[in-house]
Design a protein around this motif. Structure first.
Motif, PDB file in Angstrom:
ATOM      1  N   ALA A   1       0.689  -1.025   0.433  1.00 44.35           N
ATOM      2  CA  ALA A   1      -0.130  -0.211  -0.140  1.00 44.35           C
ATOM      3  C   ALA A   1       0.377   1.352   0.055  1.00 44.35           C
ATOM      4  N   SER A   2       0.769   1.848  -0.867  1.00 46.69           N
ATOM      5  CA  SER A   2       1.104   3.422  -1.145  1.00 46.69           C
ATOM      6  C   SER A   2       0.370   4.991  -0.666  1.00 46.69           C
ATOM      7  N   THR A   3       0.968   5.158  -1.780  1.00 43.90           N
ATOM      8  CA  THR A   3      -0.193   7.772  -1.809  1.00 43.90           C
ATOM      9  C   THR A   3       1.123   7.539  -2.852  1.00 43.90           C
ATOM     10  N   CYS A   4       0.050   8.135  -4.054  1.00 42.15           N
ATOM     11  CA  CYS A   4      -0.434   8.562  -5.158  1.00 42.15           C
ATOM     12  C   CYS A   4      -0.349   9.919  -5.513  1.00 42.15           C
ATOM     13  N   TYR A   5       0.322  10.473  -7.017  1.00 42.04           N
ATOM     14  CA  TYR A   5      -0.385  11.566  -7.366  1.00 42.04           C
ATOM     15  C   TYR A   5      -1.483  10.997  -8.417  1.00 42.04           C
ATOM     16  N   SER A   6      -2.522  11.009  -8.475  1.00 41.70           N
ATOM     17  CA  SER A   6      -3.763  11.116  -9.017  1.00 41.70           C
ATOM     18  C   SER A   6      -3.878  11.958 -10.372  1.00 41.70           C
ATOM     19  N   VAL A   7      -2.760  11.965 -11.803  1.00 40.02           N
ATOM     20  CA  VAL A   7      -2.650  13.191 -12.427  1.00 40.02           C
ATOM     21  C   VAL A   7      -3.811  13.377 -13.900  1.00 40.02           C
ATOM     22  N   THR A   8      -4.735  13.706 -14.118  1.00 39.22           N
ATOM     23  CA  THR A   8      -5.154  13.593 -14.567  1.00 39.22           C
ATOM     24  C   THR A   8      -4.661  14.695 -15.577  1.00 39.22           C
ATOM     25  N   VAL A   9      -4.323  14.937 -17.162  1.00 39.61           N
ATOM     26  CA  VAL A   9      -3.413  15.682 -18.469  1.00 39.61           C
ATOM     27  C   VAL A   9      -4.687  15.075 -19.063  1.00 39.61           C
ATOM     28  N   ASN A  10      -4.472  17.244 -19.968  1.00 40.54           N
ATOM     29  CA  ASN A  10      -5.569  16.862 -21.146  1.00 40.54           C
ATOM     30  C   ASN A  10      -4.722  15.943 -22.426  1.00 40.54           C
ATOM     31  N   GLY A  11      -3.385  15.759 -22.545  1.00 38.03           N
ATOM     32  CA  GLY A  11      -3.237  15.127 -23.715  1.00 38.03           C
ATOM     33  C   GLY A  11      -3.003  16.141 -24.544  1.00 38.03           C
ATOM     34  N   PHE A  12      -2.833  17.081 -24.487  1.00 38.40           N
ATOM     35  CA  PHE A  12      -1.778  17.879 -25.805  1.00 38.40           C
ATOM     36  C   PHE A  12      -1.163  18.947 -24.969  1.00 38.40           C
ATOM     37  N   PRO A  13      -0.015  19.198 -26.262  1.00 39.12           N
ATOM     38  CA  PRO A  13       1.314  19.167 -25.521  1.00 39.12           C
ATOM     39  C   PRO A  13       1.304  20.904 -24.928  1.00 39.12           C
ATOM     40  N   ALA A  14       1.601  21.599 -23.617  1.00 44.88           N
ATOM     41  CA  ALA A  14       0.844  22.708 -23.261  1.00 44.88           C
ATOM     42  C   ALA A  14       1.595  23.796 -23.952  1.00 44.88           C
ATOM     43  N   ASP A  15       2.780  23.841 -24.324  1.00 50.32           N
ATOM     44  CA  ASP A  15       3.736  24.729 -25.106  1.00 50.32           C
ATOM     45  C   ASP A  15       3.591  24.690 -26.836  1.00 50.32           C
ATOM     46  N   ARG A  16       2.589  24.378 -26.815  1.00 54.76           N
ATOM     47  CA  ARG A  16       2.487  23.946 -28.711  1.00 54.76           C
ATOM     48  C   ARG A  16       0.762  24.353 -29.137  1.00 54.76           C
ATOM     49  N   ASN A  17       0.891  24.890 -30.104  1.00 53.61           N
ATOM     50  CA  ASN A  17      -0.608  25.397 -30.759  1.00 53.61           C
ATOM     51  C   ASN A  17      -1.426  24.608 -31.122  1.00 53.61           C
ATOM     52  N   ASP A  18      -0.511  23.604 -32.388  1.00 53.66           N
ATOM     53  CA  ASP A  18      -0.176  22.821 -33.401  1.00 53.66           C
ATOM     54  C   ASP A  18       0.727  21.238 -33.323  1.00 53.66           C
ATOM     55  N   LEU A  19       0.199  20.137 -34.325  1.00 61.08           N
ATOM     56  CA  LEU A  19       0.584  18.499 -34.010  1.00 61.08           C
ATOM     57  C   LEU A  19       1.299  19.150 -35.861  1.00 61.08           C
ATOM     58  N   GLY A  20       1.872  17.664 -35.903  1.00 65.13           N
ATOM     59  CA  GLY A  20       2.911  18.312 -36.637  1.00 65.13           C
ATOM     60  C   GLY A  20       3.483  19.099 -37.681  1.00 65.13           C
ATOM     61  N   PRO A  21       3.691  18.630 -38.669  1.00 64.66           N
ATOM     62  CA  PRO A  21       3.567  18.083 -39.728  1.00 64.66           C
ATOM     63  C   PRO A  21       3.846  16.277 -39.574  1.00 64.66           C
ATOM     64  N   PHE A  22       2.787  14.968 -40.276  1.00 65.73           N
ATOM     65  CA  PHE A  22       3.886  14.420 -40.482  1.00 65.73           C
ATOM     66  C   PHE A  22       3.874  13.897 -41.661  1.00 65.73           C
ATOM     67  N   CYS A  23       2.320  13.135 -42.311  1.00 68.33           N
ATOM     68  CA  CYS A  23       2.651  12.605 -43.684  1.00 68.33           C
ATOM     69  C   CYS A  23       3.536  13.957 -44.551  1.00 68.33           C
ATOM     70  N   PRO A  24       4.319  13.370 -45.608  1.00 66.61           N
ATOM     71  CA  PRO A  24       4.653  13.878 -46.739  1.00 66.61           C
ATOM     72  C   PRO A  24       3.150  14.492 -47.610  1.00 66.61           C
ATOM     73  N   GLU A  25       3.015  15.486 -48.003  1.00 61.64           N
ATOM     74  CA  GLU A  25       1.865  15.518 -49.318  1.00 61.64           C
ATOM     75  C   GLU A  25       2.282  14.561 -51.068  1.00 61.64           C
ATOM     76  N   SER A  26       3.195  15.017 -51.067  1.00 63.53           N
ATOM     77  CA  SER A  26       3.783  14.692 -52.507  1.00 63.53           C
ATOM     78  C   SER A  26       5.320  14.440 -52.290  1.00 63.53           C
ATOM     79  N   THR A  27       5.826  13.085 -53.683  1.00 57.99           N
ATOM     80  CA  THR A  27       7.715  13.388 -53.304  1.00 57.99           C
ATOM     81  C   THR A  27       8.654  14.598 -53.225  1.00 57.99           C
ATOM     82  N   ASP A  28       7.586  15.591 -53.570  1.00 57.90           N
ATOM     83  CA  ASP A  28       8.575  17.124 -53.460  1.00 57.90           C
ATOM     84  C   ASP A  28       8.372  17.441 -52.408  1.00 57.90           C
ATOM     85  N   THR A  29       7.796  17.358 -51.206  1.00 50.05           N
ATOM     86  CA  THR A  29       7.916  17.367 -50.169  1.00 50.05           C
ATOM     87  C   THR A  29       9.785  17.448 -48.946  1.00 50.05           C
ATOM     88  N   THR A  30       9.469  18.746 -48.551  1.00 50.83           N
ATOM     89  CA  THR A  30      10.779  18.962 -48.231  1.00 50.83           C
ATOM     90  C   THR A  30      10.989  18.241 -46.639  1.00 50.83           C
TER      91      THR A  30
END
Length: 339
Positions: A78-107
């Motif tokens: 038996a122990s004591t824990c923090y129950s931490v609930t997070v909203n799952g979005f990085p606190a210091d960012r506004n957007d996610l990505g980019p992920f996949c390249p759109e075309s074979t020309d994508t840099t």
């Protein structure tokens, strides 16, 4: 031995919070007293090289709540824990990505990442168009030869059919990309998750494999996930694209990290410590802090154990993250986790 407990967060904003603005000072004081009582009660059980978990390290805008709860550890204690609930979005960012390249020309500027063999690659259009060479298999064809456009899972149905171990056959040879908007209607929020982290870490007698268990949670509110199932992904001739922070979205966990890319100091964010030691960016599920792979001089610690941990007089026992392309954060759990 140095023991550190910072409770500024608990005084300024309730640990039972729905936001900092409307916190109840009486609740904050109660929780603060609870934590102090817990530490005073259990402090005699602390063994050398353990530092108490510091909840104030979590970014306030990543949190939905933190509370102190009773818990049971993996050794049955038996122990004591923090129950931490997070909203799952990085606190210091506004957007996610980019992920996949759109075309074979994508840099690289407009593309995400992929890892293999411990190396983190820019998932450029050129990389995608050369997958058959990279993997020595002519069945790779993630793009339209006539248009150069990359096959991307651009709907929720496609995402969920491809972002699973048994990839639907019609999505073989796709770059898998899921949007957080499929699972969160509020901009700047992700999938809410709750983690139990021991207030005082307890060493195991023998380190434990991580397996499919969550590794931990970053201070920016994002899950540190277990290793991505790369064998299943590649066997379906798919690439599960990551962004520059080695994170991506899936239906189960929302946005989550599979590696720590601290090359530019932002993924997740770190501050090097006053002595130049690598900065902490997360807590593992056993309550030990996870620090950046490299110190301020760009050097890796030389005395890490099999779990990628070591001890010093300032930080006690703690981990250092593996390389950004290694599909892991730490090698094993040195401490007991809550069950």
């Amino acid at each position: 031995m140095q023991i550190k407990l910072i409770i500024g967060l608990m005084v300024s904003c309730s640990l039972l919070l729905t936001g900092c603005g409307g916190s109840d000072d009486s609740v904050a004081d109660t929780v603060t007293e609870t934590v102090i009582d817990t530490v005073e009660t259990e402090i005699e059980d602390i063994i050398d090289n353990i530092v108490v978990v510091d909840p104030s390290l979590f970014a306030l805008n990543s949190l939905e709540s933190i509370e102190v709860v009773d818990c049971t550890l993996s050794n049955g204690a038996a122990s004591t824990c923090y129950s931490v609930t997070v909203n799952g979005f990085p606190a210091d960012r506004n957007d996610l990505g980019p992920f996949c390249p759109e075309s074979t020309d994508t840099t690289a500027e407009d593309a995400g990442k992929w890892f293999d063999g411990g190396v983190l690659y820019d998932l450029t259009g050129s990389f995608v168009s050369n997958l058959s060479v990279f993997y020595g298999d002519s069945k790779w064809q993630l793009y339209d030869k006539d248009t150069g456009l990359v096959n991307i899972t651009d709907t929720q149905i496609a995402c969920e059919a491809a972002a699973r171990p048994d990839v639907a056959a019609e999505y073989n040879n796709f770059c898998v990309q899921c949007e957080i908007s499929y699972y969160s209607e509020v901009a700047g929020e992700g999938v809410s998750s709750t983690y139990l982290i021991p207030v005082i870490p307890v060493f195991r007698d023998t380190p434990a494999d991580i397996g499919n268990t969550d590794v931990g949670v970053a201070f920016d509110g994002v899950n540190l996930a277990a290793a991505a199932p790369t064998e299943a992904i590649l066997s379906a001739y798919t690439i599960a694209a990551f962004d520059d922070c080695v994170g991506h979205v899936n239906p189960a966990a929302g946005y989550h990290y599979h590696g720590a890319n601290h090359g530019d100091g932002t993924c997740p964010a770190i501050d090097y410590e006053s002595d130049g030691h690598g900065g902490a960016f997360a807590y593992a599920m056993d309550g030990f802090a996870i620090h950046s792979m490299l110190n301020q001089s760009g050097e890796e610690e030389t005395d890490l154990d099999e779990c990628r941990g070591h001890s010093d007089d300032t930080r006690g026992y703690h981990y250092h993250a593996a390389g950004a392309g290694e599909n892991t954060f730490i090698g094993c759990f040195a401490g007991e986790i809550a069950i």
